[in-house]
Design an enzyme around this catalytic site. Structure first.
Site, PDB file in Angstrom:
ATOM      1  N   GLY A  16       0.986  -1.022  -0.167  1.00  0.00           N
ATOM      2  CA  GLY A  16       0.019  -0.081  -0.011  1.00  0.00           C
ATOM      3  C   GLY A  16       0.762   1.240   0.038  1.00  0.00           C
ATOM      4  N   GLY A  20      -1.185   7.806   0.953  1.00  0.00           N
ATOM      5  CA  GLY A  20      -1.407   7.918   2.040  1.00  0.00           C
ATOM      6  C   GLY A  20      -0.087   7.864   3.034  1.00  0.00           C
ATOM      7  N   ASP A  66      -2.210  -7.775  -5.539  1.00  0.00           N
ATOM      8  CA  ASP A  66      -3.429  -7.690  -4.460  1.00  0.00           C
ATOM      9  C   ASP A  66      -2.661  -8.710  -3.136  1.00  0.00           C
ATOM     10  OD1 ASP A  66      -5.557  -8.588  -2.670  1.00  0.00           O
ATOM     11  OD2 ASP A  66      -6.903  -8.067  -4.511  1.00  0.00           O
ATOM     12  N   TYR A 148      -7.089   0.718  18.030  1.00  0.00           N
ATOM     13  CA  TYR A 148      -8.381  -0.180  18.515  1.00  0.00           C
ATOM     14  C   TYR A 148      -7.818  -1.750  18.128  1.00  0.00           C
ATOM     15  CZ  TYR A 148      -9.711   0.576  13.499  1.00  0.00           C
ATOM     16  OH  TYR A 148     -10.023   0.430  12.330  1.00  0.00           O
ATOM     17  N   PRO A 191      -5.644   9.024  14.426  1.00  0.00           N
ATOM     18  CA  PRO A 191      -6.265   9.661  13.177  1.00  0.00           C
ATOM     19  C   PRO A 191      -5.049  10.649  12.444  1.00  0.00           C
ATOM     20  CG  PRO A 191      -7.378  10.868  15.012  1.00  0.00           C
ATOM     21  CD  PRO A 191      -6.478   9.881  15.388  1.00  0.00           C
TER      22      PRO A 191
END
Ligand code: HXC
Ligand code: NAP
Length: 282
Positions: A16, A20, A66, A148, A191
């Site tokens: 990935g 980001g 993938d 989390y 975040p």
């Protein structure tokens, strides 16, 4: 802030890595002398990110795959190792997530996220781990989880289950694979406003509420996470193993602390209120 050759001699695969936080780490590692391999499904962001790293004088390779498909990961690693040389590090960063009430999830929806996050991390870890064990030179794994993973979270059940599994994998392999010179660590971000995360998780009106939940009153910046990851891959962190470093401004502690709401009241007001509650002498 770091010496420009901090990561010289390393080749690091980032799943990935085209967008980001993955892209932020890829660019930082490339700028510090590491060869960077990035893998994802869409070619466009990968090509663009690899181009940005090469354009800045770094070494980068990319391959479309993938992470749910171990054979595709193996082919991508073969291709990128052909360009860069053997990988010495892995960042398990690829993820899928969305907000949904758990009772409305289809089995396929649960499966899609768990396959990407937990199985994808497992497949990439096993692919590189087995290569490192065979080659005998050690290696380093860094997995991106979130707080989390141990707190759990409403409305992201598949992601919470999968991240908890990734954290268990991190700690398990930190011990089991230390004998091969392979270390395994995690970062748990709070975040960070990436397009991928916030387009799926930040409902209208969420931003101000979320900032209020944070002791520092703000979201993280991508460069802050990239610096932490660079430190963990650097020669300064070679005794760190099995650790999960939280980078969230203290948010998970504030959310869990009984009296943390008082920190939201202006300090003078809060002090006056607490003084008024103090019993008078005599
Ligand atoms: C309910 C949903 C859904 C949604 C998809 N599905 N989106 N169900 N609510 N919002 C269901 C579909 O209906 C389908 O089930 C199943 O999930 C698979 O959907 P596909 O679209 O076929 O899956 P796929 O193309 O594999 O895409 C995977 C994805 C997608 C996870 C659904 O969002 C994706 O590609 N995400 C990658 C990037 C990403 O998510 N980035 C954010 C990471 S942020 P049915 O039954 O209909 O077949 C992050 C932050 C964590 O992790 C911490 C924050 C603090
Ligand atoms: P992002 O930009 O959406 O990153 C996710 C990346 O994973 C994308 O590049 C995506 O590329 C890739 N990916 C998804 N499914 C894949 C698959 N099946 N195979 C290969 N690659 C796949 O979101 P982000 O915010 O940067 O997230 C990066 C990491 O940080 C994730 O692990 C996330 O859980 C974690 N995190 C983020 C936050 C935050 O607030 N941003 C907080 C805590 C933790 P393709 O779609 O092209 O495949």
């Amino acid at each position: 802030m770091f010496q420009s050759d901090l990561l010289q001699g390393q080749n690091i695969l980032i799943t990935g890595g085209g967008t980001g936080l993955g892209r932020a780490m890829a660019e930082r590692f490339g700028g510090l002398g590491a060869g960077v391999g990035i893998l994802g499904r869409r070619p466009e962001p990968l090509e663009e990110t690899a181009g940005a790293i090469s354009g800045a004088g770094g070494r980068a390779a990319w391959a479309s795959a993938d992470v749910r498909d171990p054979a595709k990961i193996a082919a991508a690693v073969d291709q990128m190792e052909g360009e860069l040389g053997p990988f010495t590090g892995l960042v398990n960063n690829a993820a899928g997530n969305f907000l949904a009430p758990s009772e409305d999830l289809s089995p396929n929806a649960f499966d899609a996220v768990v396959q990407i996050v937990l199985y994808g991390t497992y497949h990439a870890t096993m692919d590189l781990g087995r290569r490192w064990i065979e080659r005998g030179g050690g290696g380093q794994i860094l997995s991106i989880v979130t707080t989390y993973a141990w707190m759990g979270s409403s409305f992201v059940l598949p992601s919470a289950c999968a991240k908890a599994g990734v954290l268990a994998m991190t700690r398990s392999l930190a011990v089991e694979w230390a004998t091969y010179g392979i270390r395994s660590n995690a970062i748990a971000p709070g975040p960070f406003p990436t397009e991928g995360a916030f387009s799926r998780l930040a409902a209208a009106g969420f931003e101000n509420e979320a900032k209020k939940m944070n002791p520092l009153g703000r979201f993280g910046e991508e460069s802050e996470l990239a610096d932490l990851a660079a430190f963990l891959f650097s020669p300064m962190a070679t005794y760190v193993n099995g650790e999960c470093v939280v980078i969230d401004g203290g948010e998970w502690l504030k959310v869990g602390q009984e009296f943390s709401k008082y920190t939201d009241i202006p300090r003078d007001e809060m002090k006056a209120m607490m003084r008024a509650m103090k019993p008078k002498k005599g």
